[in-house]
Design a protein around this motif. Structure first.
Motif, mmCIF file in Angstrom:
data_model
loop_
_atom_site.group_PDB
_atom_site.id
_atom_site.type_symbol
_atom_site.label_atom_id
_atom_site.label_comp_id
_atom_site.label_asym_id
_atom_site.label_seq_id
_atom_site.Cartn_x
_atom_site.Cartn_y
_atom_site.Cartn_z
ATOM 1 N N LEU A 24 40.482 -3.208 -2.247
ATOM 2 C CA LEU A 24 39.690 -2.863 -1.015
ATOM 3 C C LEU A 24 39.162 -1.882 -0.954
ATOM 4 C CD1 LEU A 24 42.272 -4.647 1.773
ATOM 5 C CD2 LEU A 24 40.421 -5.795 0.857
ATOM 6 N N PHE A 25 39.735 -0.707 -1.216
ATOM 7 C CA PHE A 25 38.975 0.686 -1.186
ATOM 8 C C PHE A 25 37.844 0.444 -2.182
ATOM 9 C CE2 PHE A 25 38.466 4.959 -3.059
ATOM 10 C CZ PHE A 25 38.244 5.550 -1.585
ATOM 11 N N MET A 26 37.884 0.215 -3.342
ATOM 12 C CA MET A 26 36.856 -0.091 -4.400
ATOM 13 C C MET A 26 35.907 -1.096 -3.743
ATOM 14 S SD MET A 26 38.509 0.254 -8.213
ATOM 15 C CE MET A 26 36.861 0.857 -8.816
ATOM 16 N N LEU A 27 36.089 -2.251 -3.098
ATOM 17 C CA LEU A 27 35.223 -2.969 -2.475
ATOM 18 C C LEU A 27 34.369 -2.630 -1.604
ATOM 19 C CD1 LEU A 27 34.275 -5.902 -2.686
ATOM 20 C CD2 LEU A 27 35.970 -6.525 -1.135
ATOM 21 N N LEU A 32 29.435 0.479 0.382
ATOM 22 C CA LEU A 32 28.628 1.472 1.048
ATOM 23 C C LEU A 32 27.877 2.174 -0.118
ATOM 24 C CD1 LEU A 32 31.904 3.368 2.699
ATOM 25 C CD2 LEU A 32 30.041 2.057 3.674
ATOM 26 N N TYR A 33 28.266 2.270 -1.341
ATOM 27 C CA TYR A 33 27.091 2.812 -2.150
ATOM 28 C C TYR A 33 25.773 1.777 -2.377
ATOM 29 C CZ TYR A 33 25.542 4.287 -6.682
ATOM 30 O OH TYR A 33 24.740 4.722 -7.720
ATOM 31 N N ARG A 34 25.855 0.571 -2.108
ATOM 32 C CA ARG A 34 24.708 0.000 -2.150
ATOM 33 C C ARG A 34 23.990 0.275 -0.949
ATOM 34 N NH1 ARG A 34 28.256 -4.305 -3.997
ATOM 35 N NH2 ARG A 34 28.194 -5.146 -1.865
ATOM 36 N N ILE A 35 24.790 0.296 0.296
ATOM 37 C CA ILE A 35 23.595 0.436 1.609
ATOM 38 C C ILE A 35 23.538 1.902 1.706
ATOM 39 C CG2 ILE A 35 24.636 -1.930 2.480
ATOM 40 C CD1 ILE A 35 26.458 -0.215 4.377
ATOM 41 N N ALA A 36 24.114 2.955 1.288
ATOM 42 C CA ALA A 36 23.970 4.097 1.632
ATOM 43 C C ALA A 36 23.929 4.927 0.271
ATOM 44 C CB ALA A 36 25.047 4.736 2.218
ATOM 45 N N THR A 37 23.147 4.565 -0.667
ATOM 46 C CA THR A 37 23.018 5.521 -2.018
ATOM 47 C C THR A 37 22.484 6.956 -1.559
ATOM 48 O OG1 THR A 37 22.656 3.341 -3.217
ATOM 49 C CG2 THR A 37 22.027 5.332 -4.140
ATOM 50 N N PRO A 38 21.819 7.071 -0.948
ATOM 51 C CA PRO A 38 20.851 8.417 -0.533
ATOM 52 C C PRO A 38 21.966 9.149 -0.056
ATOM 53 C CG PRO A 38 19.341 6.689 0.409
ATOM 54 C CD PRO A 38 20.410 6.116 0.000
ATOM 55 N N ILE A 39 22.775 8.890 0.991
ATOM 56 C CA ILE A 39 24.027 9.976 1.465
ATOM 57 C C ILE A 39 24.874 10.356 0.261
ATOM 58 C CG2 ILE A 39 25.960 9.777 2.830
ATOM 59 C CD1 ILE A 39 24.555 7.844 4.847
ATOM 60 N N PHE A 40 25.233 9.500 -0.974
ATOM 61 C CA PHE A 40 26.191 9.901 -1.815
ATOM 62 C C PHE A 40 25.431 10.870 -2.761
ATOM 63 C CE2 PHE A 40 28.021 5.919 -0.808
ATOM 64 C CZ PHE A 40 29.455 6.202 -0.634
ATOM 65 N N LEU A 41 24.235 10.557 -2.776
ATOM 66 C CA LEU A 41 23.229 11.406 -3.647
ATOM 67 C C LEU A 41 23.210 12.764 -3.030
ATOM 68 C CD1 LEU A 41 20.277 9.417 -4.847
ATOM 69 C CD2 LEU A 41 22.147 10.441 -6.504
ATOM 70 N N ALA A 42 23.057 12.909 -1.440
ATOM 71 C CA ALA A 42 22.941 14.027 -0.640
ATOM 72 C C ALA A 42 24.253 14.870 -0.835
ATOM 73 C CB ALA A 42 22.550 13.691 0.670
ATOM 74 N N LEU A 43 25.332 14.357 -0.812
ATOM 75 C CA LEU A 43 26.705 14.974 -1.323
ATOM 76 C C LEU A 43 26.717 15.506 -2.575
ATOM 77 C CD1 LEU A 43 29.204 12.321 0.271
ATOM 78 C CD2 LEU A 43 28.147 14.516 1.527
ATOM 79 N N PHE A 325 33.063 -4.324 -9.652
ATOM 80 C CA PHE A 325 32.121 -3.638 -8.691
ATOM 81 C C PHE A 325 30.795 -3.086 -8.914
ATOM 82 C CE2 PHE A 325 36.655 -3.220 -8.074
ATOM 83 C CZ PHE A 325 36.990 -4.082 -6.930
ATOM 84 N N GLY A 326 30.590 -3.178 -10.398
ATOM 85 C CA GLY A 326 29.321 -2.805 -10.793
ATOM 86 C C GLY A 326 29.192 -1.206 -11.154
ATOM 87 N N GLY A 329 31.628 0.800 -9.191
ATOM 88 C CA GLY A 329 33.101 0.920 -9.739
ATOM 89 C C GLY A 329 33.138 1.903 -10.977
ATOM 90 N N VAL A 330 32.424 1.990 -11.788
ATOM 91 C CA VAL A 330 32.375 3.015 -12.817
ATOM 92 C C VAL A 330 32.344 4.475 -12.441
ATOM 93 C CG1 VAL A 330 31.099 3.658 -14.816
ATOM 94 C CG2 VAL A 330 30.959 1.728 -14.447
ATOM 95 N N ILE A 331 31.264 4.775 -11.330
ATOM 96 C CA ILE A 331 31.506 6.043 -10.449
ATOM 97 C C ILE A 331 32.962 6.247 -10.216
ATOM 98 C CG2 ILE A 331 30.432 7.326 -8.752
ATOM 99 C CD1 ILE A 331 28.062 5.900 -9.333
ATOM 100 N N LEU A 332 33.550 5.403 -9.491
ATOM 101 C CA LEU A 332 34.902 5.679 -8.690
ATOM 102 C C LEU A 332 36.171 5.399 -9.608
ATOM 103 C CD1 LEU A 332 35.963 6.013 -5.699
ATOM 104 C CD2 LEU A 332 36.010 3.663 -5.578
ATOM 105 N N SER A 333 35.876 4.959 -10.783
ATOM 106 C CA SER A 333 37.127 4.822 -11.791
ATOM 107 C C SER A 333 37.786 6.191 -12.151
ATOM 108 C CB SER A 333 36.846 3.903 -12.644
ATOM 109 O OG SER A 333 35.798 4.387 -13.644
ATOM 110 N N PRO A 334 37.006 7.054 -12.565
ATOM 111 C CA PRO A 334 38.054 8.529 -12.735
ATOM 112 C C PRO A 334 38.375 8.769 -11.477
ATOM 113 C CG PRO A 334 35.533 8.623 -13.627
ATOM 114 C CD PRO A 334 35.656 7.378 -12.843
ATOM 115 N N VAL A 335 37.925 8.781 -10.309
ATOM 116 C CA VAL A 335 38.504 9.282 -9.054
ATOM 117 C C VAL A 335 39.894 8.519 -8.929
ATOM 118 C CG1 VAL A 335 38.204 9.563 -6.545
ATOM 119 C CG2 VAL A 335 36.356 9.870 -8.035
ATOM 120 N N LEU A 336 39.831 7.243 -9.024
ATOM 121 C CA LEU A 336 41.118 6.451 -8.865
ATOM 122 C C LEU A 336 42.286 6.731 -9.622
ATOM 123 C CD1 LEU A 336 39.761 3.156 -7.384
ATOM 124 C CD2 LEU A 336 40.946 4.706 -6.086
#
Length: 370
Positions: A24-27, A32-43, A325-326, A329-336
């Motif tokens: 559920l967390f990855m979902l 959120l990554y799809r709808i708020a990509t600029p925010i993640f880039l901003a961070l 997760f596309g 998912g690859v971006i988040l996998s090392p974090v998890l």
């Protein structure tokens, strides 16, 4: 079977609950990554510009001006370097794509020539076997060339589709600038309004996950930079065309666990041996051996315990995450992976997962003597 379920249902329930939470967390993150990509880039941009902005601010400059100067420098240096590299890479890859058909023809002719040569020497192969071998060789060469063209064209397409990326990048820069100005107020608000439970979770993530991710990313950047430099200068000395793009592809492949630069070099070396460019094939084999040895020597020193998970586990997790997760998912996998490792190291899994009754000896290890 009933006794098995009675013994293991609590353990299975606890593990399933953890797996469901991770899913559920990855979902949620992928959405959120799809709808708020600029925010993640901003961070990400904020983490790059903030150290220099803080330095200027400590020297007496207003934070807004310091953040503006740091942002402009980031745009000039990072974006300029990326744009130049993308232009060179795209032009060289396109030239490779144009020559793939020629390489296929040479490869196919060499295979047919060697089959005919073997048949003339031994005179043991039936004519229909020779015809089939030549046919399969042509099919293999055609399929290989189509795959290479598709792969290289996909890389070029991903680099040349600038419209969406540039929009997200520009919005990310603007958001990062305002975040750099307002970061102190956001920190005060978080300190005053965040419940204690969430604060403890935040500090756990900061100490055990964020630091691990930062050290992991730094280590990987150092390793792929080392690979790029070694391959680039070696290819220049060997007078290989498109050395920059090949070196950049080697660095990209070097990020992948278990695969590495061998994914690119081994098919290339085999092709050179088949078409008769033996000298270059031997030099490239030596280069591949040097790259592998350098990485094996430097990786323990550079990475240390940044990830601490086997390459097989990392790659398997990345493949599953990509399928489900596309790109998110690859971006988040090392974090998890780092998070799960930290939870296990800190003993949370031992407390959360109930062990089956009468399955583990109490008070001594299973290897202890009588």
């Amino acid at each position: 079977m009933i006794s098995f379920y009675k013994k293991y249902w609590r353990t299975a329930f606890d593990i399933a609950l953890i797996v469901l939470t991770v899913y559920l967390f990855m979902l949620l993150f992928s959405y959120l990554y799809r709808i708020a990509t600029p925010i993640f880039l901003a961070l990400i941009i904020f983490m790059m510009i903030e150290p220099f902005a803080r330095f200027l601010n400590r020297k007496g400059m207003r934070k807004s001006i310091a953040s503006a100067i740091s942002t402009v420098l980031f745009v000039l240096i990072i974006l300029g370097a990326l744009t130049g590299a993308a232009v060179i890479f795209t032009s060289q890859i396109m030239s490779l794509v144009d020559k793939v058909d020629d390489y296929q023809a040479v490869f196919n002719d060499q295979i047919i020539h060697k089959i005919s040569e073997l048949n003339d020497r031994f005179q043991t192969l039936p004519p229909d076997v020779i015809i089939k071998a030549k046919e399969y060789a042509g099919q293999f060469a055609g399929n290989a060339s189509r795959f290479i063209i598709s792969f290289l064209s996909g890389l070029v397409a991903s680099l040349t589709s600038f419209s969406t990326f540039m929009f997200n990048f520009i919005v990310g820069i603007i958001l990062a600038y305002f975040l750099s100005i307002e970061i102190d107020s956001w920190k005060r608000l978080a300190s005053e309004k965040t419940p204690r439970t969430f604060k403890s979770v935040f500090f756990f993530l900061k100490e055990n996950v964020v630091k691990g991710i930062v050290s992991y990313v730094k280590a990987q950047l150092k390793l792929i930079t080392l690979t790029f430099v070694v391959v680039f200068f070696a290819l220049l000395l060997l007078n290989v065309n498109n050395a920059f793009s090949i070196s950049l592809l080697s660095a990209i492949f070097d990020v992948l666990p278990l695969l590495g630069v061998s994914t690119l070099f081994i098919p290339w070396i085999i092709y050179l041996f088949i078409v008769g460019q033996t000298t270059l094939a031997i030099w490239l084999s030596a280069l591949l051996l040097v790259v592998i040895l350098v990485r094996q020597i430097m990786e323990p020193k550079i990475t240390g315990e940044s990830l601490g998970v086997s390459a097989f586990t990392t790659l398997a997790f990345m493949i599953v995450s990509l399928s489900l997760f596309g790109v998110a998912g690859v971006i988040l996998s090392p974090v998890l992976i780092i998070l799960l490792k930290a939870l296990y190291t800190q003993g949370y899994f031992q407390r959360w997962i109930r062990k089956p009754e009468d399955e583990y000896a109490q008070g001594r290890s299973p290897s202890a003597g009588p």
